[in-house]
Design a protein around this motif. Structure first.
Motif, short mmCIF file in Angstrom:
data_model
loop_
_atom_site.label_atom_id
_atom_site.label_comp_id
_atom_site.label_asym_id
_atom_site.label_seq_id
_atom_site.Cartn_x
_atom_site.Cartn_y
_atom_site.Cartn_z
N GLY A 1 41.92 14.83 55.14
CA GLY A 1 43.02 13.91 54.91
C GLY A 1 44.32 14.59 54.53
O GLY A 1 45.35 13.94 54.39
N ARG A 2 44.28 15.90 54.38
CA ARG A 2 45.47 16.64 53.95
C ARG A 2 46.15 17.30 55.13
O ARG A 2 45.50 17.90 55.97
N SER A 3 47.44 17.18 55.19
CA SER A 3 48.21 17.87 56.22
C SER A 3 48.22 19.36 55.90
O SER A 3 48.16 19.76 54.75
N THR A 4 48.32 20.17 56.93
CA THR A 4 48.35 21.62 56.71
C THR A 4 49.66 22.08 56.08
O THR A 4 49.73 23.18 55.55
N THR A 5 50.69 21.23 56.11
CA THR A 5 51.99 21.63 55.57
C THR A 5 52.34 20.94 54.25
O THR A 5 53.34 21.27 53.65
N THR A 6 51.54 19.96 53.83
CA THR A 6 51.87 19.23 52.60
C THR A 6 50.65 19.14 51.69
O THR A 6 49.52 19.37 52.11
N GLU A 7 50.92 18.78 50.46
CA GLU A 7 49.85 18.56 49.50
C GLU A 7 49.15 17.23 49.81
O GLU A 7 49.69 16.38 50.50
N LEU A 8 47.98 17.06 49.24
CA LEU A 8 47.23 15.82 49.39
C LEU A 8 47.96 14.70 48.66
O LEU A 8 48.28 14.84 47.48
N THR A 9 48.24 13.62 49.35
CA THR A 9 48.91 12.49 48.71
C THR A 9 47.88 11.56 48.09
O THR A 9 46.69 11.61 48.40
N THR A 10 48.35 10.69 47.22
CA THR A 10 47.47 9.70 46.60
C THR A 10 46.84 8.81 47.66
O THR A 10 45.65 8.50 47.62
N GLU A 11 47.63 8.39 48.63
CA GLU A 11 47.13 7.53 49.70
C GLU A 11 46.05 8.24 50.51
O GLU A 11 45.01 7.64 50.84
#
Length: 67
Positions: A21-31
């Motif tokens: 669920g995590r993008s390779t360029t961003t942190e894991l979001t709450t959603e």
């Protein structure tokens, strides 16, 4: 129970859902974390047979954080 994951695999399974669920360029979001948890919650693990034995245990209720 046939076709159910072993309980020992639960943590690795949840971690895999979180990574997916995590993008390779961003942190894991709450959603994204919530989405991963709901997908994980739909899985069935090899637990004792019973009406409430889905393998997902969580507390709930009203709490007072001020003592």
């Amino acid at each position: 129970m046939p076709n159910r994951q072993r309980r020992e695999e639960a943590l690795d399974t949840l971690r895999a859902e979180l990574v997916a669920g995590r993008s390779t360029t961003t942190e894991l979001t709450t959603e994204a974390a919530w989405q991963a948890f709901t997908l994980f919650g739909r899985l069935r693990f090899d637990t004792v047979a019973g009406p409430d034995s889905d393998g997902l245990l969580f507390p709930y209720g009203t709490y007072a954080f001020n003592g």
